[in-house]
Scaffold this motif. Structure first.
Motif, PDB file in Angstrom:
ATOM      1  N   GLY A  45       1.001   9.458  -5.837  1.00  0.00           N
ATOM      2  CA  GLY A  45       1.377  10.863  -5.709  1.00  0.00           C
ATOM      3  C   GLY A  45       2.317  11.292  -6.829  1.00  0.00           C
ATOM      4  O   GLY A  45       2.136  12.341  -7.446  1.00  0.00           O
ATOM      5  N   SER A  61       0.757   3.933  -3.035  1.00  0.00           N
ATOM      6  CA  SER A  61       0.179   5.259  -2.824  1.00  0.00           C
ATOM      7  C   SER A  61       1.235   6.333  -3.069  1.00  0.00           C
ATOM      8  O   SER A  61       0.922   7.422  -3.546  1.00  0.00           O
ATOM      9  N   LEU A  62       2.506   5.993  -2.801  1.00  0.00           N
ATOM     10  CA  LEU A  62       3.597   6.911  -3.150  1.00  0.00           C
ATOM     11  C   LEU A  62       3.653   7.105  -4.664  1.00  0.00           C
ATOM     12  O   LEU A  62       3.747   8.217  -5.176  1.00  0.00           O
ATOM     13  N   VAL A  66      -7.993   1.816  -3.692  1.00  0.00           N
ATOM     14  CA  VAL A  66      -7.909   2.100  -5.121  1.00  0.00           C
ATOM     15  C   VAL A  66      -7.846   3.611  -5.383  1.00  0.00           C
ATOM     16  O   VAL A  66      -7.137   4.076  -6.263  1.00  0.00           O
ATOM     17  N   SER A  67      -8.573   4.384  -4.553  1.00  0.00           N
ATOM     18  CA  SER A  67      -8.594   5.832  -4.744  1.00  0.00           C
ATOM     19  C   SER A  67      -7.249   6.482  -4.447  1.00  0.00           C
ATOM     20  O   SER A  67      -7.004   7.601  -4.869  1.00  0.00           O
ATOM     21  N   LEU A  68      -6.389   5.799  -3.706  1.00  0.00           N
ATOM     22  CA  LEU A  68      -5.080   6.369  -3.404  1.00  0.00           C
ATOM     23  C   LEU A  68      -3.984   5.827  -4.312  1.00  0.00           C
ATOM     24  O   LEU A  68      -2.860   6.294  -4.296  1.00  0.00           O
ATOM     25  N   PHE A  69      -4.334   4.825  -5.120  1.00  0.00           N
ATOM     26  CA  PHE A  69      -3.351   4.234  -6.026  1.00  0.00           C
ATOM     27  C   PHE A  69      -3.277   5.030  -7.328  1.00  0.00           C
ATOM     28  O   PHE A  69      -4.194   5.774  -7.663  1.00  0.00           O
ATOM     29  N   PRO A  70      -2.180   4.857  -8.081  1.00  0.00           N
ATOM     30  CA  PRO A  70      -1.975   5.679  -9.276  1.00  0.00           C
ATOM     31  C   PRO A  70      -3.125   5.580 -10.287  1.00  0.00           C
ATOM     32  O   PRO A  70      -3.483   4.497 -10.722  1.00  0.00           O
ATOM     33  N   GLY A  71      -3.684   6.739 -10.621  1.00  0.00           N
ATOM     34  CA  GLY A  71      -4.598   6.816 -11.755  1.00  0.00           C
ATOM     35  C   GLY A  71      -5.994   6.257 -11.587  1.00  0.00           C
ATOM     36  O   GLY A  71      -6.755   6.245 -12.537  1.00  0.00           O
ATOM     37  N   THR A  72      -6.356   5.779 -10.395  1.00  0.00           N
ATOM     38  CA  THR A  72      -7.703   5.227 -10.237  1.00  0.00           C
ATOM     39  C   THR A  72      -8.442   5.915  -9.093  1.00  0.00           C
ATOM     40  O   THR A  72      -7.855   6.278  -8.088  1.00  0.00           O
ATOM     41  N   LEU A  73      -9.762   6.082  -9.282  1.00  0.00           N
ATOM     42  CA  LEU A  73     -10.603   6.705  -8.263  1.00  0.00           C
ATOM     43  C   LEU A  73     -11.926   5.949  -8.205  1.00  0.00           C
ATOM     44  O   LEU A  73     -12.577   5.760  -9.238  1.00  0.00           O
ATOM     45  N   ALA A  74     -12.305   5.484  -7.017  1.00  0.00           N
ATOM     46  CA  ALA A  74     -13.564   4.745  -6.886  1.00  0.00           C
ATOM     47  C   ALA A  74     -14.729   5.725  -6.931  1.00  0.00           C
ATOM     48  O   ALA A  74     -14.763   6.692  -6.185  1.00  0.00           O
ATOM     49  N   LYS A  86     -11.337   2.410  -1.043  1.00  0.00           N
ATOM     50  CA  LYS A  86     -10.473   3.458  -0.486  1.00  0.00           C
ATOM     51  C   LYS A  86      -9.044   3.299  -0.983  1.00  0.00           C
ATOM     52  O   LYS A  86      -8.389   4.276  -1.348  1.00  0.00           O
ATOM     53  N   PHE A 134       0.820  -1.208   0.000  1.00  0.00           N
ATOM     54  CA  PHE A 134       0.000   0.000   0.000  1.00  0.00           C
ATOM     55  C   PHE A 134       0.860   1.266   0.000  1.00  0.00           C
ATOM     56  O   PHE A 134       0.636   2.185  -0.787  1.00  0.00           O
TER      57      PHE A 134
END
Lengths: 98, 161
Positions: free
Chosen positions: B72, B68-69, B110-118, B108, B64
């Protein structure tokens, strides 16, 4: 002294990510893409600033409190992003297409 | 886990949190003890105990943090270009996880991972808004879902899709 330099490095790097998030908010075309920018880069920015601050504290209690703050912001950030995105969609906002 | 163990683990967790919040001030326990007990009962009511695999959790944390880094960095990379580099798309992913906490957790993450937003997680599908339509989102989500499932001790290998 060295600790101070490392700590300043992390805090400045974190600030750079906040700048990226703000730029994204201004430059991205619609609500969905703007949410991407804000949640992801602010999360990383705050994480780095927290690391920088943790190097400065002299009690593990304060360090743990800082980590806990990051965790709560993480939860709130991801949750709020999802709520705004789903509300936007329910109101019929179409995502921007290239 | 039986009720007693569950109860005492939560009391322990909230007590630790209280110590952190008040910087270990001893006289604060006058308020702390009732607060810890209240928080324990409320949490049991709101979030009944969920089986979590300790190994799964330990494996998940670095995964994670790293991704998540990257999330960003991904945003930073896109906004600092003279021309904003995005080609967004909506994507539907059929859940293999059962309804409940694990789905919310994955949304949640997925929303912090590169390029994806739930965007929407109710019903049969997870709806994702993606910044880049050239990546294989399905494959990416499947691998995240597998890790979440391992952490929550859920077997999704048999789920048809």
């Amino acid at each position: 002294m060295i600790i101070d330099v490392i700590s300043a490095f992390f805090i400045l790097l974190g600030a750079l990510f906040f700048l990226a998030g703000t730029l994204g908010l201004l430059r991205f075309p619609d609500v969905y893409t703007r949410l991407h920018a804000l949640t992801k880069s602010d999360n990383v920015g705050l994480g780095l600033i927290i690391i920088g601050l943790m190097l400065q504290v002299d009690s593990w209690l304060v360090a743990a409190k800082l980590l806990f703050i990051w965790f709560l912001v993480l939860l709130a950030g991801a949750g709020v992003a999802h709520l705004i995105a789903s509300t936007a969609q329910k109101r019929g906002l179409k995502p921007w297409k290239k | 886990m039986d009720f007693i163990t569950n109860f005492f683990l939560r009391v322990l967790a909230f007590s630790l949190l209280w110590i952190v919040l008040v910087n270990g001030a001893l006289d604060s326990w006058v308020i702390g003890i009732p607060m810890v007990i209240m928080a324990t009962f409320i949490s049991i009511k709101l979030l009944p105990s969920t089986p979590i695999s300790f190994i799964g959790l330990v494996k998940f944390i670095p995964f994670f943090l790293w991704h998540s880094l990257l999330g960003g960095f991904d945003v930073a990379k896109r906004v600092f270009y003279a021309e904003v580099k995005i080609s967004p798309t909506m994507f539907l992913y059929r859940w293999r996880l059962p309804e409940g906490l694990s789905r919310v957790f994955m949304a949640k993450v997925v929303s912090l991972f590169p390029g994806t937003l739930a965007v929407d997680l109710g019903g049969e599908y997870l709806q994702i808004h993606a910044l880049d339509d050239s990546v294989d989102l399905r494959l990416e989500l499947m691998s995240i879902e597998k890790k979440v499932a391992d952490m929550f001790k859920i077997d999704i290998s048999a789920v048809e899709r």
